[in-house]
Design an enzyme around this catalytic site. Structure first.
Site, PDB file in Angstrom:
ATOM      1  N   GLY A   1       0.838  -1.198   0.000  1.00  0.00           N
ATOM      2  CA  GLY A   1       0.000   0.000   0.000  1.00  0.00           C
ATOM      3  C   GLY A   1       0.868   1.242   0.000  1.00  0.00           C
ATOM      4  N   GLN A  11       3.019   9.923   1.226  1.00  0.00           N
ATOM      5  CA  GLN A  11       4.350   9.321   1.348  1.00  0.00           C
ATOM      6  C   GLN A  11       5.288   9.716   0.217  1.00  0.00           C
ATOM      7  OE1 GLN A  11       2.405   5.309   2.131  1.00  0.00           O
ATOM      8  NE2 GLN A  11       4.371   5.055   3.144  1.00  0.00           N
ATOM      9  N   CYS A  34       5.807  -0.298   7.169  1.00  0.00           N
ATOM     10  CA  CYS A  34       5.491   0.862   6.342  1.00  0.00           C
ATOM     11  C   CYS A  34       6.692   1.180   5.462  1.00  0.00           C
ATOM     12  CB  CYS A  34       5.180   2.054   7.245  1.00  0.00           C
ATOM     13  SG  CYS A  34       4.783   3.556   6.363  1.00  0.00           S
ATOM     14  N   LEU A  35       6.435   1.507   4.203  1.00  0.00           N
ATOM     15  CA  LEU A  35       7.538   1.858   3.305  1.00  0.00           C
ATOM     16  C   LEU A  35       8.265   3.112   3.792  1.00  0.00           C
ATOM     17  CD1 LEU A  35       5.897   1.161  -0.180  1.00  0.00           C
ATOM     18  CD2 LEU A  35       7.649  -0.206   0.989  1.00  0.00           C
ATOM     19  N   HIS A  90      -4.388   2.041   7.884  1.00  0.00           N
ATOM     20  CA  HIS A  90      -2.983   2.479   7.916  1.00  0.00           C
ATOM     21  C   HIS A  90      -2.754   3.581   6.872  1.00  0.00           C
ATOM     22  CE1 HIS A  90       1.523   1.422   7.968  1.00  0.00           C
ATOM     23  NE2 HIS A  90       1.390   2.215   6.919  1.00  0.00           N
ATOM     24  N   GLU A  91      -3.242   3.343   5.648  1.00  0.00           N
ATOM     25  CA  GLU A  91      -3.027   4.323   4.574  1.00  0.00           C
ATOM     26  C   GLU A  91      -3.828   5.599   4.822  1.00  0.00           C
ATOM     27  OE1 GLU A  91      -0.581   3.773   2.750  1.00  0.00           O
ATOM     28  OE2 GLU A  91      -0.406   1.628   3.097  1.00  0.00           O
ATOM     29  N   HIS A 151      -2.012   7.945   6.981  1.00  0.00           N
ATOM     30  CA  HIS A 151      -1.026   8.767   6.261  1.00  0.00           C
ATOM     31  C   HIS A 151      -1.664  10.053   5.727  1.00  0.00           C
ATOM     32  CE1 HIS A 151       2.582   6.338   6.263  1.00  0.00           C
ATOM     33  NE2 HIS A 151       1.972   5.288   5.763  1.00  0.00           N
TER      34      HIS A 151
HETATM   35 NI    NI Z   1       2.670   3.317   5.656  1.00  0.00          NI
END
Ligand code: NI
Length: 167
Positions: free
Chosen positions: A46, A51, A91-92, A133-134, A137
């Protein structure tokens, strides 16, 4: 298409709150394609526009084993949540760090897809975790914000050490 640079925690730009998308224009569709390419290349399951330092309410996701089921959520809204579940998240934007987070177990979400069509989804399991989660962000939140102050202090110490070694 283009690979976009992913911001890493604790970059202050991850704290910006994204604005709603007024219309799903070709520009937004290009953003969706670039986000998807960046997510697949990372690789990740995701990615939120926040991000990559684009502060618009756009999320891409692919939870399939075969990596060919792209899901797009534009202007997502949570209509209803239920229950509670703990899951390990990563998380990226926080590479190499995983920890358990407790969130609602189910979420009914309304959003637009990449063609600007409205849809609803009743999410549970990994999909529910990932959507929440997204969406965090987009509000300027990172999953580590859900952890205890002690765990966050340990993570900060680890990141400072990593920075010293790199720099
Ligand atoms: Ni993330």
């Amino acid at each position: 298409m283009a690979l976009l640079q992913i911001l890493e925690y604790p970059d202050p730009r991850l704290r910006k709150v994204a604005s709603p998308v007024a219309a799903v224009t070709p520009e937004i569709q290009k953003l969706v394609r670039d986000l998807a390419e960046t997510m697949y290349a990372a690789p990740g399951i995701g990615l939120a526009a926040t991000q990559v330092d684009v502060h618009k309410r756009v999320i891409v996701m692919d939870l399939s084993e075969t990596r060919d089921e792209l899901r797009v959520f534009i202007n997502p809204e949570i209509l209803e949540v239920g229950g509670e579940a703990e899951a390990e998240e990563g998380c990226l934007s926080v590479p190499g760090y995983y920890d358990k987070v407790t969130r609602p177990a189910t979420a009914r979400v309304r959003a637009l897809n990449q063609r600007g069509e409205r849809f609803n989804v009743d999410a549970d399991g990994l999909l529910a975790v990932c959507i929440q989660h997204e969406m965090d962000h987009l509000m300027g939140k990172v999953f580590v914000d859900h952890l205890s102050p002690l765990k966050r202090a340990r993570l900060s110490a680890r990141l400072r050490k990593k920075q010293r070694l790199a720099g």
